[in-house]
Design an enzyme around this catalytic site. Structure first.
Site, short mmCIF file in Angstrom:
data_model
loop_
_atom_site.label_atom_id
_atom_site.label_comp_id
_atom_site.label_asym_id
_atom_site.label_seq_id
_atom_site.Cartn_x
_atom_site.Cartn_y
_atom_site.Cartn_z
NE ARG A 57 -2.75 0.68 3.44
CZ ARG A 57 -2.13 1.25 4.49
NH1 ARG A 57 -1.66 2.48 4.40
NH2 ARG A 57 -1.98 0.59 5.61
CE1 TYR A 110 -14.89 10.00 -17.50
CE2 TYR A 110 -14.82 9.99 -15.11
CZ TYR A 110 -15.00 9.33 -16.31
OH TYR A 110 -15.29 7.99 -16.30
CG ASP A 182 -8.23 14.70 -16.47
OD1 ASP A 182 -7.50 14.05 -17.25
OD2 ASP A 182 -9.28 14.22 -15.98
CE LYS A 207 -11.09 6.39 -19.53
NZ LYS A 207 -11.46 7.65 -18.92
C1 LIG Z 1 -12.00 8.20 -17.70
C2 LIG Z 1 -11.62 9.53 -17.22
C3 LIG Z 1 -11.45 9.79 -15.85
C4 LIG Z 1 -11.72 8.76 -14.78
O1 LIG Z 1 -10.85 7.68 -14.88
P1 LIG Z 1 -11.19 6.16 -14.43
O2 LIG Z 1 -9.96 5.44 -14.79
O3 LIG Z 1 -12.40 5.74 -15.19
O4 LIG Z 1 -11.47 6.20 -12.97
C5 LIG Z 1 -11.04 11.07 -15.48
N1 LIG Z 1 -10.83 12.04 -16.41
C6 LIG Z 1 -11.00 11.82 -17.71
C7 LIG Z 1 -10.75 12.92 -18.69
C8 LIG Z 1 -11.40 10.57 -18.17
O5 LIG Z 1 -11.58 10.37 -19.49
#
Ligand SMILES: *Cc1c(COP(=O)(O)O)cnc(C)c1O
Length: 392
Positions: A57, A110, A182, A207
Site C-alpha cells: 500500500r 469528466y 487532467d 485511456k
Molecule cells: C476516464 C476519465 C477519468 C476517470 O478515470 P477512471 O480510470 O475511469 O477512474 C477522469 N478524467 C477523464 C478525462 C477521463 O476520461
C-alpha cells in the site's frame, strides 16, 4: 539512458530499476509485504533513511517503475500510481481541499470529477464552481478568496473544447493557488502541462497511457517535491494504491504510446476530414480542423490534435441512436484511448440522466456523437462510418 534522451527512448528505458537477475522487463513483485534484513533495516525504512520497500500500500517496486516513468515523461518531480483515474482525481482533491475551501473547475469536466465534488465533498464543506475555462474572464470571475485549486481538463470531454494552460497557470499563480490539469485526452506525448506552468498533472491511465482497454488505473505527477510528498501521504493513508500486476500491464502498454497515438491521430485527421464533408453531418469538432474554434491554441499548446472527435448529426437524437445501432466495426462503448475505435452517443448513453439545462451549459447537444479513434485500417473505419451515416 541519457537525461536528454528523446521521448520515445524514455518510453522504452525510463523508470527501469536494476534487477538482480538482469531481467529486461520489470518483474511483477506480487507481494503485499517486504522482509527487513534486521531491526536496524526496518527502523531505517520507517524513518525514510533507506529507500527499501515496506508494504505494497505504501509502495511497490513494479509500481515504482511506472511512477518514475510517467514522472519522467511529464517532466515532474515524482509520480503516484493509483487504482483508477478517479482515485487520482480524489487524491488531489483530498490533498488540498477541506472545510470552507473552494475549487474552480471546467464546466465540461469528466462527469465523476464533478459529481464527487457535488455529492460527496460538499458533505465536508467543500464548495465548487464549474465554468467554461476556455474563457479566461470566466475563470478569473469564479475565483474566490477561499479558492484553493484551479482544475482544468483540456481538451474537455466530450465537447473537445480547449483551455489555455499557460494562461490559467498565470491566473492561478497570481492568486497563490495551484493549477491542476487532467491530461487524459492528450497524454504526455501530445501535451506537457507542467512545462506550460501547471503544478499537478493527472491521468486516467485506463485511456491512452495503457491504451489496450484491459486496465483501469490512474496516476498523478507533481512538479515539486513538497506537492509530491503531500499527495503521496494522502494516497498511502487512504489506500487507493495500484496493484503491481496492474502496473506491469500499464508499463507494457505505455511502451507503444507514441506509435499508437501517431497512427490513431493520423486516422482521426482523415476521419475528421471525411465527416466534415459528409451531407448527414452538421458539424465536426476536432483540434486538427481549421474549423475548431481554438485551432490556433491547439497548435500552440499540443504537439498534435489527438484521436478524439465529436460530431453532430443533422438528424439529432434519433439519428444518434440509429448510428449507434448501425456501426459494425467501431465498438459501441464508453471509455477511450484504446487501440480499437469506440463510438458513443452521450445524449442517449453517458449523459442521459443529466438535465437538459446542465447539458446545454456543458455543450452536450442531443446530436453529439463521440469517437475515440483506434489504430485500425482507416479505409475500413471510414467505410463503416459511411454505411452507418447512410441510415441516419
Ligand atoms: C476516464 C476519465 C477519468 C476517470 O478515470 P477512471 O480510470 O475511469 O477512474 C477522469 N478524467 C477523464 C478525462 C477521463 O476520461
Amino acid at each position: 539512458m541519457r537525461k536528454d534522451s528523446g521521448f520515445d527512448t524514455k518510453l522504452i528505458h525510463g523508470g527501469q530499476r536494476p534487477d538482480a537477475l538482469r531481467s529486461v522487463t520489470p518483474p511483477i513483485y506480487q507481494t503485499s509485504t517486504f522482509a527487513f534484513r534486521n531491526a536496524q533495516d526496518g527502523a531505517d525504512c520507517f524513518a525514510g533513511e533507506s529507500d527499501g520497500f515496506i508494504y505494497t500500500r505504501l509502495g511497490n517496486p513494479t509500481t515504482r517503475v511506472l511512477e518514475d516513468l510517467v514522472a519522467l515523461l511529464e517532466g515532474g518531480f515524482g509520480g503516484i500510481a493509483v487504482a483508477s483515474g478517479m482515485a487520482a482525481v480524489t487524491t488531489v482533491y483530498m490533498s488540498y481541499l477541506g472545510a470552507g475551501s473552494h475549487i474552480v473547475s471546467t464546466e465540461a469536466v469528466y462527469g465523476a470529477s464533478r459529481s464527487v465534488l457535488e455529492k460527496h465533498f460538499s458533505r465536508f464543506g467543500v464548495e465548487a464552481s464549474f465554468v467554461d475555462t476556455s474563457n479566461l474572464e470566466a475563470v478569473k470571475a469564479a475565483l474566490r478568496p477561499n479558492t484553493k485549486l484551479l482544475y482544468i481538463e483540456t481538451p474537455a470531454n466530450p465537447t473537445i473544447s480547449i483551455t489555455d494552460i499557460a494562461a490559467c497557470a498565470e491566473i492561478a499563480h497570481q492568486r497563490g493557488i495551484l493549477l491542476v490539469v487532467d491530461n487524459t485526452f492528450c497524454s504526455p506525448y501530445l501535451q506537457k502541462p507542467l512545462e506550460l506552468g501547471a503544478d499537478i498533472v493527472l491521468h486516467s491511465i485506463t485511456k491512452f497511457i495503457n491504451g489496450h482497454a484491459d486496465v483501469v488505473g490512474g496516476v498523478i505527477v507533481a512538479k515539486t517535491d513538497a506537492d509530491h510528498c503531500r499527495m503521496y501521504n494522502v494516497m498511502t493513508s487512504m489506500g487507493p494504491s495500484m496493484d503491481p500486476h496492474q502496473a506491469f500491464l500499464v508499463i507494457r502498454g505505455l511502451k507503444t504510446l507514441s506509435l499508437r497515438l501517431e497512427r490513431a491521430q493520423a486516422n482521426a485527421q482523415k476521419i475528421a476530414d471525411f465527416l466534415e464533408k459528409h451531407p448527414r453531418v452538421a458539424w465536426v469538432r476536432y483540434p486538427g480542423l481549421a474549423s475548431h474554434p481554438q485551432f490556433e491554441l491547439a497548435q500552440r499548446q499540443q504537439s498534435g490534435p489527438g484521436a478524439m472527435i465529436s460530431f453532430g448529426l443533422k438528424g439529432g437524437l434519433k439519428a444518434g441512436k440509429v448510428m449507434m445501432d448501425s456501426v459494425q466495426l467501431a465498438v459501441l462503448a464508453v471509455s477511450l484511448g484504446g487501440v480499437e475505435t469506440l463510438i458513443q452517443h452521450p445524449a442517449s448513453m453517458t449523459h442521459a440522466k443529466v438535465s437538459a439545462d446542465a447539458k446545454l451549459k456543458a455543450g452536450i447537444t442531443d446530436d453529439l456523437v463521440r469517437l475515440s479513434v483506434g489504430i485500425e485500417n482507416v479505409d475500413d473505419l471510414i467505410a463503416d462510418l459511411d454505411q452507418a451515416l447512410s441510415r441516419c
